[in-house]
Write a protein that holds these residues in place. Structure first.
Motif, PDB file in Angstrom:
ATOM      1  N   ASP A  13       0.857  -1.188   0.000  1.00  0.00           N
ATOM      2  CA  ASP A  13       0.000   0.000   0.000  1.00  0.00           C
ATOM      3  C   ASP A  13       0.895   1.242   0.000  1.00  0.00           C
ATOM      4  N   ALA A  14       1.040   1.853  -1.164  1.00  0.00           N
ATOM      5  CA  ALA A  14       1.893   3.034  -1.297  1.00  0.00           C
ATOM      6  C   ALA A  14       1.358   4.211  -0.476  1.00  0.00           C
ATOM      7  N   ASP A  15       0.065   4.226  -0.178  1.00  0.00           N
ATOM      8  CA  ASP A  15      -0.494   5.309   0.638  1.00  0.00           C
ATOM      9  C   ASP A  15      -0.016   5.237   2.088  1.00  0.00           C
ATOM     10  N   VAL A  16       0.405   4.052   2.520  1.00  0.00           N
ATOM     11  CA  VAL A  16       0.879   3.859   3.893  1.00  0.00           C
ATOM     12  C   VAL A  16       2.413   3.894   3.955  1.00  0.00           C
ATOM     13  N   CYS A  17       3.065   3.672   2.822  1.00  0.00           N
ATOM     14  CA  CYS A  17       4.522   3.563   2.750  1.00  0.00           C
ATOM     15  C   CYS A  17       5.204   4.848   3.246  1.00  0.00           C
ATOM     16  N   LEU A  38       8.305   5.605  -2.838  1.00  0.00           N
ATOM     17  CA  LEU A  38       7.253   4.747  -2.283  1.00  0.00           C
ATOM     18  C   LEU A  38       7.300   3.357  -2.910  1.00  0.00           C
ATOM     19  N   ALA A  65       3.355  -1.051   5.455  1.00  0.00           N
ATOM     20  CA  ALA A  65       2.774  -0.875   4.121  1.00  0.00           C
ATOM     21  C   ALA A  65       2.726  -2.165   3.311  1.00  0.00           C
TER      22      ALA A  65
END
Length: 88
Positions: A13-17, A38, A65
């Protein structure tokens, strides 16, 4: 040909990375980083020979992530133990 480890799949999950790059250091055959640093997942199915590195990458990820997804374990064989009379 490298066969994937049975039932072992990666998710990222790049949004969490956080862009730490630990996954790339642990398993460069499975992960890369984009221009922003990311995570980019290169292979969701984990080859058997990459299993240990995939587990390390998940453990080392500081933001959580990346994750491993496995198929549910098959049901345990019926041993009949639950039908035995209670012991003395």
């Amino acid at each position: 040909m490298v066969n994937p480890a049975p039932g072992l799949r990666l998710a990222a999950d790049a949004d969490v990375c956080a862009g730490a790059g630990q996954c790339v250091r642990a398993a460069p055959e499975l992960f890369d980083q984009d221009d922003d640093g990311l995570v980019v997942l290169l292979a969701a199915d984990v080859p058997e020979d990459s299993r240990a590195r995939a587990l390390d990458a998940v453990d080392l990820c500081p933001s959580g992530a990346i994750a491993l997804r496995g198929h549910p374990a098959p049901p345990a064989p019926d041993t009949g133990a639950d039908r035995l009379p209670p012991g003395p």
